[in-house]
Design an enzyme around this catalytic site. Structure first.
Site, mmCIF file in Angstrom:
data_model
loop_
_atom_site.group_PDB
_atom_site.id
_atom_site.type_symbol
_atom_site.label_atom_id
_atom_site.label_comp_id
_atom_site.label_asym_id
_atom_site.label_seq_id
_atom_site.Cartn_x
_atom_site.Cartn_y
_atom_site.Cartn_z
ATOM 1 N N ASP A 81 57.595 88.046 33.331
ATOM 2 C CA ASP A 81 58.579 87.934 34.115
ATOM 3 C C ASP A 81 59.558 89.163 34.218
ATOM 4 O O ASP A 81 60.813 88.881 34.081
ATOM 5 C CB ASP A 81 59.201 86.735 34.255
ATOM 6 C CG ASP A 81 58.343 85.314 34.340
ATOM 7 O OD1 ASP A 81 57.306 85.684 35.233
ATOM 8 O OD2 ASP A 81 58.454 84.429 33.605
ATOM 9 N N GLY A 137 46.643 76.947 44.640
ATOM 10 C CA GLY A 137 46.409 77.967 45.431
ATOM 11 C C GLY A 137 47.183 77.848 46.882
ATOM 12 O O GLY A 137 46.520 78.538 47.797
ATOM 13 N N HIS A 177 57.538 84.306 41.068
ATOM 14 C CA HIS A 177 58.109 83.469 39.953
ATOM 15 C C HIS A 177 59.236 82.466 40.629
ATOM 16 O O HIS A 177 59.853 82.881 41.520
ATOM 17 C CB HIS A 177 58.893 84.034 38.767
ATOM 18 C CG HIS A 177 59.422 83.423 37.680
ATOM 19 N ND1 HIS A 177 58.572 82.745 37.018
ATOM 20 C CD2 HIS A 177 60.522 82.721 37.588
ATOM 21 C CE1 HIS A 177 59.101 81.932 35.816
ATOM 22 N NE2 HIS A 177 60.348 81.886 36.249
HETATM 23 C C1 GRF Z 1 54.010 79.094 42.408
HETATM 24 O O1 GRF Z 1 55.084 78.069 42.350
HETATM 25 C C2 GRF Z 1 54.390 80.520 41.986
HETATM 26 O O2 GRF Z 1 55.640 80.790 41.923
HETATM 27 C C3 GRF Z 1 53.964 80.514 40.468
HETATM 28 O O3 GRF Z 1 52.771 79.754 40.477
HETATM 29 C C4 GRF Z 1 52.948 78.672 41.488
HETATM 30 C C5 GRF Z 1 51.496 78.803 42.172
HETATM 31 O O4 GRF Z 1 51.437 77.716 43.213
HETATM 32 N N1 GRF Z 1 53.897 81.702 39.848
HETATM 33 P P1 GRF Z 1 50.160 77.550 44.217
HETATM 34 O O5 GRF Z 1 48.845 77.595 43.126
HETATM 35 O O6 GRF Z 1 50.186 78.783 44.961
HETATM 36 O O7 GRF Z 1 50.418 76.369 44.805
#
Ligand code: GRF
Length: 192
Positions: A147, A14, A106
């Site tokens: 995606d 998160g 992504h």
């Molecule tokens: C991020 O790298 C985002 O691009 C992908 O999932 C990851 C989430 O990371 N879709 P976090 O939980 O916000 O640290």
């Protein structure tokens, strides 16, 4: 403009959710009203609590039970959905109800390194293996394929070729934290 109410969907740590919650905490017209989580022990639950935003934990059965999630979101007055590290494919009725109002980030330059199974470290390992000279982020609308929706913003970072996948991940995460909240704001304000 009409007030917007965001639901963040997340499965993991998160860090992006935290940036988004922080960014909008004093916004007059855009609020984060709920964080939807599909894992009972996800770190993002504590982050939501830090911002006094309810974290709603749900099962696969309820998520894919027709109408269920849409009903909940509409009852809460949710106008926009932000996927921030959410791995399940969205049900068709959710995409239809929120067409053009669901955004995802992504951690690579789509259309490269996207699709089913391309998440987290798998993405950065694939980038490394392919010997890419750059990577980055893609912020895009969500449709019924992984995606695949319209790209709103891509941001690049160059690679020397010497980085480990973990170092690549850190460079990408820096881009995510820098750009995602403001892109969400512009998207909601119809700049794209
Ligand atoms: C991020 O790298 C985002 O691009 C992908 O999932 C990851 C989430 O990371 N879709 P976090 O939980 O916000 O640290």
């Amino acid at each position: 403009m009409k007030p917007a109410s965001i639901a963040i969907f997340a499965s993991g740590t998160g860090t992006n959710a935290r940036r988004i919650l922080e960014y909008f905490k004093d916004s007059p017209n855009i609020s984060v009203s709920a964080v939807y989580v599909n894992k009972a022990n996800a770190g993002v639950i504590d982050i939501a609590a830090d911002y006094q935003v309810p974290a709603i934990i749900f099962s696969k059965e309820s998520f894919y039970s027709p109408g269920s999630i849409v009903k909940q979101l509409l009852e809460r007055g949710i106008t926009h959905i932000v996927l921030a590290g959410f791995l399940w494919l969205l049900p068709k009725d959710l995409i239809a109800a929120y067409e053009g109002r669901i955004i995802n980030i992504h951690p690579a330059l789509l259309p490269k390194f996207g699709g089913k199974g391309m998440y987290g470290k798998h993405v950065h390992e694939a980038v490394k293996l392919a010997g890419e000279t750059e990577t980055g982020i893609t912020i895009h609308l969500v449709n019924e394929h992984y995606d695949d929706g319209k790209y709103l913003v891509q941001q690049q970072v160059s690679l020397t070729g010497k980085e480990t996948p973990e170092e690549i991940a850190m460079k990408v995460q820096e881009l995510e934290h820098t750009y995602f909240p403001a892109v969400i704001e512009n998207w909601i304000n119809n700049c794209y």
